[in-house]
Design a protein around this motif. Structure first.
Motif, PDB file in Angstrom:
ATOM      1  N   ALA A  54       0.863  -1.178   0.000  1.00 45.64           N
ATOM      2  CA  ALA A  54       0.000   0.000   0.000  1.00 45.64           C
ATOM      3  C   ALA A  54       0.901   1.229   0.000  1.00 45.64           C
ATOM      4  N   ALA A  55       0.844   2.019  -1.075  1.00 46.56           N
ATOM      5  CA  ALA A  55       1.767   3.141  -1.245  1.00 46.56           C
ATOM      6  C   ALA A  55       0.987   4.438  -1.397  1.00 46.56           C
ATOM      7  N   TYR A  56       1.562   5.520  -0.853  1.00 52.89           N
ATOM      8  CA  TYR A  56       0.975   6.846  -0.983  1.00 52.89           C
ATOM      9  C   TYR A  56       2.109   7.857  -1.184  1.00 52.89           C
ATOM     10  N   ARG A  57       1.879   8.798  -2.084  1.00 52.89           N
ATOM     11  CA  ARG A  57       2.874   9.829  -2.360  1.00 52.89           C
ATOM     12  C   ARG A  57       2.640  11.035  -1.463  1.00 52.89           C
ATOM     13  N   LEU A  58       3.724  11.598  -0.913  1.00 52.39           N
ATOM     14  CA  LEU A  58       3.660  12.777  -0.064  1.00 52.39           C
ATOM     15  C   LEU A  58       4.614  13.837  -0.606  1.00 52.39           C
ATOM     16  N   ASP A  59       4.216  15.113  -0.477  1.00 52.56           N
ATOM     17  CA  ASP A  59       5.091  16.196  -0.893  1.00 52.56           C
ATOM     18  C   ASP A  59       6.146  16.460   0.190  1.00 52.56           C
ATOM     19  N   PRO A  60       7.115  17.365  -0.058  1.00 47.51           N
ATOM     20  CA  PRO A  60       8.162  17.587   0.951  1.00 47.51           C
ATOM     21  C   PRO A  60       7.650  18.048   2.303  1.00 47.51           C
ATOM     22  N   HIS A  61       6.408  18.605   2.364  1.00 45.43           N
ATOM     23  CA  HIS A  61       5.855  19.059   3.631  1.00 45.43           C
ATOM     24  C   HIS A  61       5.019  17.994   4.332  1.00 45.43           C
ATOM     25  N   GLY A  62       4.935  16.800   3.767  1.00 45.05           N
ATOM     26  CA  GLY A  62       4.208  15.709   4.404  1.00 45.05           C
ATOM     27  C   GLY A  62       2.752  15.623   4.034  1.00 45.05           C
ATOM     28  N   ASN A  63       2.286  16.364   3.014  1.00 47.78           N
ATOM     29  CA  ASN A  63       0.891  16.328   2.606  1.00 47.78           C
ATOM     30  C   ASN A  63       0.661  15.215   1.589  1.00 47.78           C
ATOM     31  N   PRO A  64      -0.387  14.407   1.735  1.00 43.30           N
ATOM     32  CA  PRO A  64      -0.688  13.374   0.738  1.00 43.30           C
ATOM     33  C   PRO A  64      -1.045  14.005  -0.603  1.00 43.30           C
ATOM     34  N   VAL A  65      -0.546  13.422  -1.674  1.00 43.72           N
ATOM     35  CA  VAL A  65      -0.769  13.917  -3.028  1.00 43.72           C
ATOM     36  C   VAL A  65      -1.384  12.796  -3.850  1.00 43.72           C
ATOM     37  N   GLY A  66      -2.502  13.102  -4.527  1.00 45.18           N
ATOM     38  CA  GLY A  66      -3.112  12.122  -5.417  1.00 45.18           C
ATOM     39  C   GLY A  66      -3.890  11.052  -4.677  1.00 45.18           C
ATOM     40  N   GLU A  67      -3.913   9.886  -5.282  1.00 40.56           N
ATOM     41  CA  GLU A  67      -4.706   8.771  -4.778  1.00 40.56           C
ATOM     42  C   GLU A  67      -3.776   7.662  -4.273  1.00 40.56           C
ATOM     43  N   PRO A  68      -4.273   6.811  -3.371  1.00 38.92           N
ATOM     44  CA  PRO A  68      -3.460   5.671  -2.917  1.00 38.92           C
ATOM     45  C   PRO A  68      -3.277   4.643  -4.018  1.00 38.92           C
ATOM     46  N   HIS A  69      -2.176   3.935  -3.967  1.00 35.96           N
ATOM     47  CA  HIS A  69      -1.870   2.895  -4.947  1.00 35.96           C
ATOM     48  C   HIS A  69      -1.607   1.587  -4.218  1.00 35.96           C
ATOM     49  N   ARG A  70      -2.019   0.502  -4.868  1.00 35.53           N
ATOM     50  CA  ARG A  70      -1.783  -0.836  -4.321  1.00 35.53           C
ATOM     51  C   ARG A  70      -1.120  -1.694  -5.380  1.00 35.53           C
ATOM     52  N   PHE A  71      -0.151  -2.477  -4.935  1.00 33.37           N
ATOM     53  CA  PHE A  71       0.578  -3.375  -5.820  1.00 33.37           C
ATOM     54  C   PHE A  71       0.486  -4.771  -5.209  1.00 33.37           C
ATOM     55  N   ALA A  72      -0.385  -5.580  -5.788  1.00 35.15           N
ATOM     56  CA  ALA A  72      -0.715  -6.881  -5.204  1.00 35.15           C
ATOM     57  C   ALA A  72       0.305  -7.936  -5.617  1.00 35.15           C
ATOM     58  N   TYR A  73       0.434  -8.976  -4.793  1.00 36.40           N
ATOM     59  CA  TYR A  73       1.253 -10.138  -5.095  1.00 36.40           C
ATOM     60  C   TYR A  73       0.678 -11.335  -4.358  1.00 36.40           C
ATOM     61  N   ASP A  74       1.057 -12.517  -4.804  1.00 38.46           N
ATOM     62  CA  ASP A  74       0.554 -13.770  -4.239  1.00 38.46           C
ATOM     63  C   ASP A  74       1.748 -14.576  -3.738  1.00 38.46           C
ATOM     64  N   LEU A  75       1.818 -14.803  -2.428  1.00 40.72           N
ATOM     65  CA  LEU A  75       2.944 -15.493  -1.829  1.00 40.72           C
ATOM     66  C   LEU A  75       2.681 -16.976  -1.605  1.00 40.72           C
ATOM     67  N   SER A  76       1.720 -17.530  -2.305  1.00 41.33           N
ATOM     68  CA  SER A  76       1.478 -18.967  -2.212  1.00 41.33           C
ATOM     69  C   SER A  76       2.260 -19.684  -3.309  1.00 41.33           C
ATOM     70  N   GLY A  77       2.383 -20.987  -3.168  1.00 44.47           N
ATOM     71  CA  GLY A  77       3.066 -21.763  -4.187  1.00 44.47           C
ATOM     72  C   GLY A  77       4.543 -21.944  -3.899  1.00 44.47           C
ATOM     73  N   THR A  78       5.288 -22.185  -4.952  1.00 43.43           N
ATOM     74  CA  THR A  78       6.699 -22.503  -4.823  1.00 43.43           C
ATOM     75  C   THR A  78       7.526 -21.253  -4.525  1.00 43.43           C
ATOM     76  N   THR A  79       8.785 -21.485  -4.162  1.00 45.33           N
ATOM     77  CA  THR A  79       9.687 -20.368  -3.878  1.00 45.33           C
ATOM     78  C   THR A  79       9.925 -19.530  -5.122  1.00 45.33           C
ATOM     79  N   THR A  80      10.053 -20.172  -6.266  1.00 45.90           N
ATOM     80  CA  THR A  80      10.261 -19.438  -7.516  1.00 45.90           C
ATOM     81  C   THR A  80       9.072 -18.551  -7.827  1.00 45.90           C
TER      82      THR A  80
END
Length: 542
Positions: free
Chosen positions: A318-344
């Motif tokens: 879960a990622a959010y961009r902030l300006d140098p003053h700590g204010n949230p900018v834009g919309e939140p972003h999510r980058f999903a992944y699946d940790l099931s299965g094999t190591t590869t």
């Protein structure tokens, strides 16, 4: 706030110190594979004997014993191969020693927790800071037996630690245990034997600066031709002069190939390792080299262009961009992944999610990513979480070490800096101060998105809460401005604070004054409204 622990300071993570690239050895002839197997088996047996000797030395190891082992190996191989084997042996012994110390710390934590809970009355409720008593006499009895088991294990491990004894399995303990569960693993004994032997081979060579193409034992030319210096007992298998065997396969490193070519052209050290993927029946060559230590940028320089705060979860970033003053900018972003299965599969999922995160950071113009300095070493024990088995499995499933190493390497390649922050209270305080204010009909904020903002603000050096306490009423400028996210050069930063958007009525403008007059009571809805609100004059005639 007396119970809040002291937070660790944020820091810029140093860049990677090494590089590794891999390519497949295609179109090998049966003779090539036979030679590789013979060399791997011979040198693997030497590595096993050397590891046994090193473990027998224990704490009595010295430079003299090291030199003696290397001389013995040189007689049946070569000086360079003997040096590579002894170096790998010392690295493996040191790793086992560190794992033994970590095991002792985990046992200590479990014993302390069990003793604390066993000392409490049965059924006593716990707090957020400490667990309570056990729920029943039966559970108390079972945990008392487990305490005895852990204390016995602790005594044995501490005795091994003081004596310098370590337990090391060449080929890996999980694969060794698979031999007793072939049916559950779905493999035959022959398949397991092939994996076991391949894992115990030794086909590696350290690089040497100043030597031709950076390595004398395993040499790779600029056009990709691979040749090996055979050990003395296998010199009769050579097909080129000076006891070397040249493979028919060639390699070409697509990733970082230019950097690799520059190194071998300058005869700088490059280490190589050859291994066999038994399941696929494919041979691979891995090239690795060290990078010079680069001065890490300062924390102040990393904060100049804002920050992307990243909250690590079991199935997404879960990622959010902030300006140098700590204010949230834009919309939140999510980058999903699946940790099931094999190591590869898990490794590919993490790599793909990090790639998308880094690409978004580059598109946003931000040069720094803030992430939690996670370490679940002491958080996986069942003594701490009790019956929460799914939660323990969830924590154990997050590959924090591999995630951090891969993020640092990939970010450095794109010119991004990584700032690590203390993970304490980020989810709780982020949800408390940022989740509700940023939730709109078109934006759905989760607790993880708010945690990303909290991480980014902590990486920027700001408090997580949106505003600090107001200044004293007697002098508004005695303690400075009360907003935490306004910079010193921001316009109108000393203005009156508008009402909070999540508490003010809809008809209250930003300046805090109403535009319409209050209406009459509507208790009696059918009565005619004849009364008019008229403001009396301040002075009435007598």
């Amino acid at each position: 706030m007396g119970g809040v622990r002291v937070l660790a300071a944020s820091f810029v993570v140093p860049g990677p110190s090494g590089v590794a690239v891999r390519d497949r050895l295609k179109h090998l002839t049966p003779q090539d594979e036979q030679v590789l197997r013979a060399v791997g088996e011979h040198q693997g047996a030497l590595a096993s004997h050397d590891l046994k000797a090193r473990c027998a030395d224990g704490l009595e190891h010295s430079a003299e014993t090291w030199a003696a082992r290397k001389r013995d190996l040189t007689r049946v191989s070569s000086s360079r191969i003997a040096g590579a084997i002894t170096k790998a042996t010392h690295a493996q012994w040191a790793l086992a020693r560190r794992c033994q110390a970590a095991h002792i710390r985990a046992l200590d934590a479990g014993i302390r927790t069990l003793k604390h809970r066993l000392s409490l009355p049965i059924g006593q409720k716990g707090t957020k800071r400490a667990a309570g008593g056990y729920r029943s006499k039966g559970e108390w009895f079972q945990k008392s037996r487990r305490l005895v088991v852990l204390e016995a294990r602790h005594t044995a491990v501490v005795a091994d630690w003081r004596a310098g004894r370590v337990r090391v399995v060449r080929g890996g303990k999980p694969l060794l245990n698979t031999r007793h569960h072939l049916a559950e693993a779905g493999i035959t004994e022959e398949q397991w034997r092939g994996r076991w032997e391949a894992e115990r081979w030794f086909l590696a060579a350290d690089g040497e600066s100043g030597k031709r193409f950076g390595n004398e034992t395993i040499r790779v030319t600029p056009d990709g031709q691979v040749s090996l210096k055979l050990p003395a007992p296998l010199a009769h298998l050579a097909n080129t002069p000076h006891g070397r065997y040249t493979l028919t396969a060639t390699v070409s490193f697509a990733h970082r190939g230019v950097e690799w070519a520059d190194r071998i052209a300058g005869n700088r050290a490059v280490a190589y390792r050859i291994h066999l993927d038994v399941d696929r029946g494919r041979w691979y060559l891995t090239a690795s080299w060290q990078r010079p230590l680069v001065q890490t940028i300062s924390l102040e320089a990393a904060r100049t262009r804002g920050m992307i705060g990243v909250d690590t979860n079991a199935d997404h970033f879960a990622a959010y961009r902030l300006d140098p003053h700590g204010n949230p900018v834009g919309e939140p972003h999510r980058f999903a992944y699946d940790l099931s299965g094999t190591t590869t599969h898990r490794d590919a999922q993490i790599r793909h999610a990090l790639t998308r995160l880094i690409n978004w950071a580059k598109q946003s113009g931000v040069t720094t990513i803030g992430i939690e300095d996670l370490d679940f070493t002491t958080e996986k024990t069942r003594e701490k979480h009790g019956r929460r088995k799914k939660f323990r499995q969830l924590i154990s499933g997050i590959p924090t070490g591999k995630l951090k190493a891969r993020l640092i390497s990939m970010a450095a390649q794109q010119g991004l800096a990584i700032v690590a922050v203390d993970p304490a209270y980020t989810s709780m305080w982020g949800g408390q101060h940022w989740q509700k204010p940023l939730t709109t009909p078109s934006r759905r904020m989760s607790r993880h998105d708010a945690a990303g903002i909290a991480i980014g603000r902590r990486a920027l050096g700001y408090p997580i809460r949106r505003r600090t306490a107001p200044p004293p009423h007697d002098r508004s400028d005695r303690v400075g401005h009360r907003t935490a996210q306004a910079g010193p050069d921001a316009r109108r930063r000393e203005g009156t604070r508008p009402p909070a958007t999540d508490h003010a009525p809809r008809d209250v403008p930003p300046n805090g004054t109403r535009k319409r007059q209050p209406s009459a009571s509507n208790t009696v809805r059918d009565a005619p409204r004849t009364h008019k609100w008229v403001q009396d004059s301040l002075m009435r005639p007598g």
